[in-house]
Each structure stands twice: as C-alpha cells, then as structure tokens.
Design an enzyme around this catalytic site. Structure first.
Site, PDB file in Angstrom:
ATOM      1  N   GLU A  50      30.717 -29.368 -10.470  1.00  0.00           N
ATOM      2  CA  GLU A  50      32.091 -29.601 -10.003  1.00  0.00           C
ATOM      3  C   GLU A  50      32.352 -28.652  -8.847  1.00  0.00           C
ATOM      4  O   GLU A  50      32.345 -27.434  -9.017  1.00  0.00           O
ATOM      5  CB  GLU A  50      33.072 -29.343 -11.148  1.00  0.00           C
ATOM      6  CG  GLU A  50      34.522 -29.597 -10.777  1.00  0.00           C
ATOM      7  CD  GLU A  50      35.480 -29.194 -11.894  1.00  0.00           C
ATOM      8  OE1 GLU A  50      35.100 -29.219 -13.078  1.00  0.00           O
ATOM      9  OE2 GLU A  50      36.618 -28.820 -11.564  1.00  0.00           O
ATOM     10  N   ASP A 107      45.425 -22.288 -10.313  1.00  0.00           N
ATOM     11  CA  ASP A 107      44.292 -21.396 -10.520  1.00  0.00           C
ATOM     12  C   ASP A 107      44.695 -19.945 -10.625  1.00  0.00           C
ATOM     13  O   ASP A 107      45.645 -19.498  -9.987  1.00  0.00           O
ATOM     14  CB  ASP A 107      43.289 -21.567  -9.378  1.00  0.00           C
ATOM     15  CG  ASP A 107      42.552 -22.888  -9.496  1.00  0.00           C
ATOM     16  OD1 ASP A 107      41.844 -23.065 -10.496  1.00  0.00           O
ATOM     17  OD2 ASP A 107      42.710 -23.735  -8.602  1.00  0.00           O
TER      18      ASP A 107
END
Lengths: 393, 259
Positions: free
Chosen positions: B47, B58
C-alpha cells in the site's frame, strides 16, 4: 436563485463533507441535530439573551460622517468591534457551545490563527464551565502572545500545533485529529464558515445576526432596510457570511468581499484565494483553495493573521462562482493605511482584518446618495504590535 | 481481466500482511526499492501513500514522512512513473492510498484510468464521501477492475458498515480504534469485542485491521479476528532510521510473521 446550502450540504459544486470515516459519526450527529436544536424556543431564548446581555448586542450601526465625506457616499460602520472579546467571533462560539451542551458534550476543542476565535471559545467555555483545548500553530503562538495568555487566563489549555507550517491550517488539522481521537464527549467549535457540512451553514446562521440587525437599523436610520453596498473582509469568511446572509436574496444590494492580497496578488505572498485558488478539498469541504499543480496546499500570506488562510469557505466560493458577491482585494500596505485612516477620521482603530474592507472603498465610485455598510468585524487592540512594527502613522 | 487483490483473498484466507509506506520516503526513489524488498520478504499487499500537505487522518509519524517526501520533490505524476518502473519486477497487489485533493487536481477519472493501466489494483481515498463514490465513480472502478477500500471504525454504525460493504470490492479497512494512525501497544477488550462484532456480521468482503499494528503480537492478534492486518507507522519508523533498507525490511517482515 438559492444561495444557501442544499439538503446534501452543498452550495452549487462546493461544500459537502470530505472527512475520514472516523469523523463520520461526529459530523453526522451534528448534521442530524443542528437545525432541530437551533430552532427550539429555549435555544433561541438563551442565545438571544446571551447576545444581548453578555456580548452587548445589538452592536451599533454608526454613520461615519467624515469617512462619508471623503468617499462621497453615506458610509455606515457595523460595529462588531464592540462585541465582548473584541470581534464578531463570539456570536458563533456562543451558538455552538449552547448546541454542544444540548448534545451532551463535556469538552470543547477549537483551532485558532490570530487567537480571536480561540479567545472567543475560551470565553464561552469559562461562561459555561466547560473544559477547553485550543490548538494554535507554534508560529502563531509566538506572533500573538497576548491572546495566548488571554486564553490561559480564561482557563483554556493552548496546545501548539507543531506540524506543517505551524499556522492556522495546521492548528485546524490538529483539532480534527483530536476530534478523531475523542469522538463522543467532545464538540469541535470551528471558527469560520469552513469545515464539513453542517459547519459552514451552522456558523453562517449564528453570524447572520449581523445582517439581521443591519436591516432593522437601516430601516430605522434611513427608512429602508436595503443598503446599496455591504463590504466585509474575507479570510475563511465568517464575518462576511454574517454580513451578507440576509441580503443574499436582495440582488439590488451589491455585496463586496475583500480578500488579503498580502504583498500583492502576483508577489507569491498573498491570500487572495478567489484569484489564486482552484477548486479543491481542505478541512472537510470542497472550496476554493490555494494549491500547487500537484494539489499540495500552499501557505498564504497576509499581514493580518485572521485572513491568513489558504481557502475560502464553500458558501463564498459559490457566491463568487455565480457572481452574487464581488470579490476584490487589498494589500498589506493598503490595509494598514486604511486602518490608520479610520483611526484618524473616526477615532476607531480597526483590526487589520477589518481594515482590508475599508481599504477597498477607494476601488469604487459611489454616488453621493449610496448607502454603504462596512462590517467592522474587530477592534485593533490585538494588532497594536503590527501597527507599531509597520510604523507609518 | 484479473485483479491481484481479489485473487489474493480468494486463495489466502488469513495472516494477510499489507504494508503501508509513503511514496518518496525516506529518499525520492526508494519507492521502487521498498516495494521490491517487501515482495522478497514475503508481504502480501503493498500500500503506497500519496504524500499530501495536510494528512488529517494520520498521526505524527506518517505526517512527517509525507512532509519529507514532498520536500524530496514527490508528486502524483512521479509516483505513477515509479509504479511503472516497479511493475517490471513486483507482482504483488498494489494499492494507492491518498487524500482526495491531489487526486482531484490530477482528475479523478484520469487518475483511476492511468493507475489501473499501470498495474495498480486498488485505491484508498479516506476522505472521499461514500455517496460521491457510489454516484460518480463506482461504475468507472468496476469497468477498470479497480478495487476500492473504505475505512470503518469502532464508532461506525452497523447500517453504515453494511452500506460500505455493499459498495466495496476487495476488502474493508477496519480501523482498530477511534484514533489517528500510530503504533501503539496491545488491543483492549473494547477493541477485541469490536473485531468480534465485525466477524459476526458475515460481510461479503474480508476485512483487514489497521492502526496500532506494530509487532508480532499485534499482527497475530489482529489476524485471529480478520483476514490479516495493515502495518503503517511502525514500518515508517523502521525506514526512517534504516541504513540497509532491503535487509531491515527482510528482518521486519519476518519478525511480524513469527516470534
């Protein structure tokens, strides 16, 4: 034409809720409840009471005679600078904290750039006895020390945002991350007409008291609720949203949004989003956004921290696209000169944000009977350092 | 037309290891080297993150890697060049994960077409609204045989999980906690009951557990409840300090797979 939000959260192609799934339940809870709650009688009663007795509303609509003479029109100032805490920001924080209470939230978070929204949030948290955390870019904390201390005196915890450029957009990112990590007991008070739906609509509604009062005051003052022009500065766009709101359907009223051109639109140091931005997504909504070709968000520049934001909220982006609001800009120097001019002509030192709206007057040719309302969104006390550093007075 | 993700899930039912890293980090051209090393080390899915200036979902580790990658000069166009390069040697399924704004600037449709043509098998766009995907892109993805993965979290309602399952091709990304990314310790009782709840829902898609997977204990624990897990921040931390990227990746993947 309809200029308000549609049932899916869009203003034309702008708006929506572009959020990671972890935020979906929080935003959904707000979306499902905000209209119901803010239309309740007990909410309206408490909101109106606080605006009147705590904020000091209605704020005056002042006929600025010497400015009128200079610009050859009837110039009125909507004195949001006289609100408690020194700017219009508190209209929204009062609305949102009353909403948060009714949603059963115990903690409040907020982002702030210059510190005005942070102070307005810390103020209402003190008023309601709620825990308050304000995210502020580390760079802004250094630039706006007095506001940091004001928030601390009011009992808020100020957390430096250390990511990215350490300014407003990064503080907003950090507040969103905090909300993701604390989804159930916390309400996030966004300070501008940005963010995922329903924020832009909710903030605009709370700020719309500004244009509601303008209409009533004009009716009393000139026997007609409609001015020819309304001017307001635009960063994210909250004071402009409030000043334009009740005039949107009155197409004969010219609405003017004044952006910060910084050191000049083509200088590479500007915040004139409607000129320099493209359609993009930041902080949860599709808006106009200053960005690189690769879609990375560009750091804006303005001498006024409150206008130093790389985007313009979805409602304004739409109003710009369909031409309902005319967007112009003023440079750092033009705004500073206008701030001093208003101080000398009317004895009012404006916030540098609001000075941008005044600076735009000279770009228009008025008839002497034109009624021009300028939304004076904040007072200049917080900007004393910047005035002193600029020095040309 | 085959899709490497659906093929993988058809033949492998557990312990699937999906490793996330940010394109252009730690150095601009490491994107290819890291993919090759992950394949050699025995990862199942690669990924690759598209760096963005404002990655709100994040935590600090991945944010920092995004910043370094952008400072290195990483762009979406460059990433597609790197994908072309790495597809010469890498046969594992490849997913691109990125925020919507860079994709909008590239053109969502053009991006899906170009990525698919270069051998990308799936996309994760965490801030793309479900309804927008359904109305505007679902048919396009289908015609390109491109998988799409949505995230779910412990606060996602059952109704919404079912809705997400219905429009997903490939797998669902089950975020382990109400949190942003970041390596943490063990799972709490609350988390395991959430995983059990997902197991019992009999979704049409398998799910992988991500966020907080950092070592053998968390990987194998997550794999008990799901088809496998996703490692992100822990891997970025490894890359950040690595003097020997292929060697360290070999050791890291081994350490996740066995004690």
């Amino acid at each position: 034409m309809n200029y308000t939000v549609d049932e899916r959260g869009y203003y034309g192609q702008f708006g929506g809720a572009y959020i990671p799934e972890m935020l979906y339940p929080n935003v959904e809870e707000l979306r499902n409840n905000y209209l119901r709650i803010i239309q309740q009688d007990d909410f309206k009663k408490e909101f109106d009471d606080l605006l009147k007795n705590y904020v000091g509303r209605p704020t005056p609509l002042y006929h600025a005679k010497r400015m009128s003479e200079k610009y050859g029109a009837k110039i009125y100032l909507k004195r949001e600078d006289l609100c408690h805490t020194g700017a219009h920001k508190v209209n929204n924080t009062i609305g949102q904290i009353l909403l948060a209470k009714r949603l059963g939230k115990q903690k409040i978070i907020a982002e702030t750039g210059a510190g005005q929204h942070g102070v307005a949030t810390a103020t209402v948290c003190a008023l309601m006895g709620m825990e308050c955390i304000v995210y502020m870019g580390k760079v802004d904390m250094e630039r706006q020390r007095p506001n940091v201390e004001r928030m601390r005196i009011l009992g808020a915890k100020v957390v430096p945002a250390l990511s990215g450029s350490m300014t407003l957009k990064d503080a907003t990112n950090e507040a969103m991350r905090h909300w993701i990590n604390n989804p159930t007991d916390t309400h996030y008070i966004i300070g501008s007409v940005v963010g995922p739906h329903p924020y832009p609509d909710m903030v605009a509604r709370f700020q719309s008291v500004i244009s509601d009062e303008m209409k009533k005051q004009l009716q009393e003052e000139i026997g007609n609720p409609f001015p020819d022009y309304v001017f307001a500065c635009v960063g994210g766009g909250s004071n402009a949203a409030g000043a334009f709101y009740h005039f949107l359907q009155d197409e004969h009223v010219t609405l003017v949004g004044v952006e910060a051109a910084g050191k000049g639109i083509n200088s590479g140091e500007s915040a004139a989003t409607t000129v320099l931005g493209k359609v993009g997504v930041l902080h949860g909504s599709r808006m106009l956004l200053m960005q690189t070709e690769d879609g990375q968000v560009v750091e804006p520049h303005s001498i006024s921290a409150g206008l130093d934001y790389p985007g313009i909220g979805p409602m304004h982006a739409h109003l710009c696209e369909v031409g309902r609001v005319k967007f112009v800009s003023a440079t750092d120097d033009e705004a500073m000169n206008a701030g001093v001019e208003l101080s000398r002509f009317e004895g009012i030192i404006p916030a540098i944000e609001s000075a941008h709206a005044i600076a735009a007057l000279s770009q228009f040719e008025f008839d002497k009977d034109d009624v021009v309302v300028i939304n004076l969104s904040g007072r200049g006390d917080k900007d004393l350092e910047t005035y002193i550093r600029w020095g040309k007075y | 037309m085959k899709n490497r993700i659906t093929e993988l899930f058809a033949k492998k039912k557990g312990n699937i290891l999906n490793v996330y890293y940010t394109a252009g980090f730690p150095a601009l051209n490491d994107t290819v080297t890291i993919a090759q090393a992950l394949q050699k080390a025995g990862a199942d899915i690669i990924e690759i993150g598209i760096p963005f200036s404002d990655p709100v979902a994040d935590g600090p580790t991945i944010q920092e890697s995004n910043k370094v990658a952008l400072d290195n000069g990483m762009t979406l166009h460059l990433l597609l060049d790197q994908i072309k390069e790495l597809r010469k040697t890498v046969t594992l399924p490849i997913i691109l994960m990125g925020y919507i704004n860079p994709v909008i600037q590239y053109g969502v449709e053009k991006f899906a077409k170009d990525a698919s043509a270069l051998g990308v098998d799936g996309l994760i766009v965490p801030d793309l609204p479900l309804h927008e995907f359904e109305e505007q892109y679902k048919d396009l993805f289908k015609s390109l045989n491109l998988c799409n993965t949505f995230l779910i979290s412990p606060t996602t309602s059952e109704d919404r999980i079912r809705k997400i399952d219905a429009v997903t091709e490939g797998f669902i990304y089950a975020v382990s906690a109400s949190s942003i990314t970041g390596a943490k310790g063990d799972f709490t009782a609350e988390q395991t009951s959430y995983f059990e709840r997902l197991q019992k829902m009999n979704l049409k898609n398998p799910f992988l557990i991500g966020f907080g997977i950092s070592n053998h204990a968390t990987f194998s624990n997550a794999s008990q409840y799901s088809a496998g897990a996703i490692v992100g921040s822990a891997f970025i931390n490894l890359l950040k300090d690595s003097k020997d990227i292929p060697g360290d990746i070999e050791k890291f993947v081994k350490s996740l797979r066995s004690k």
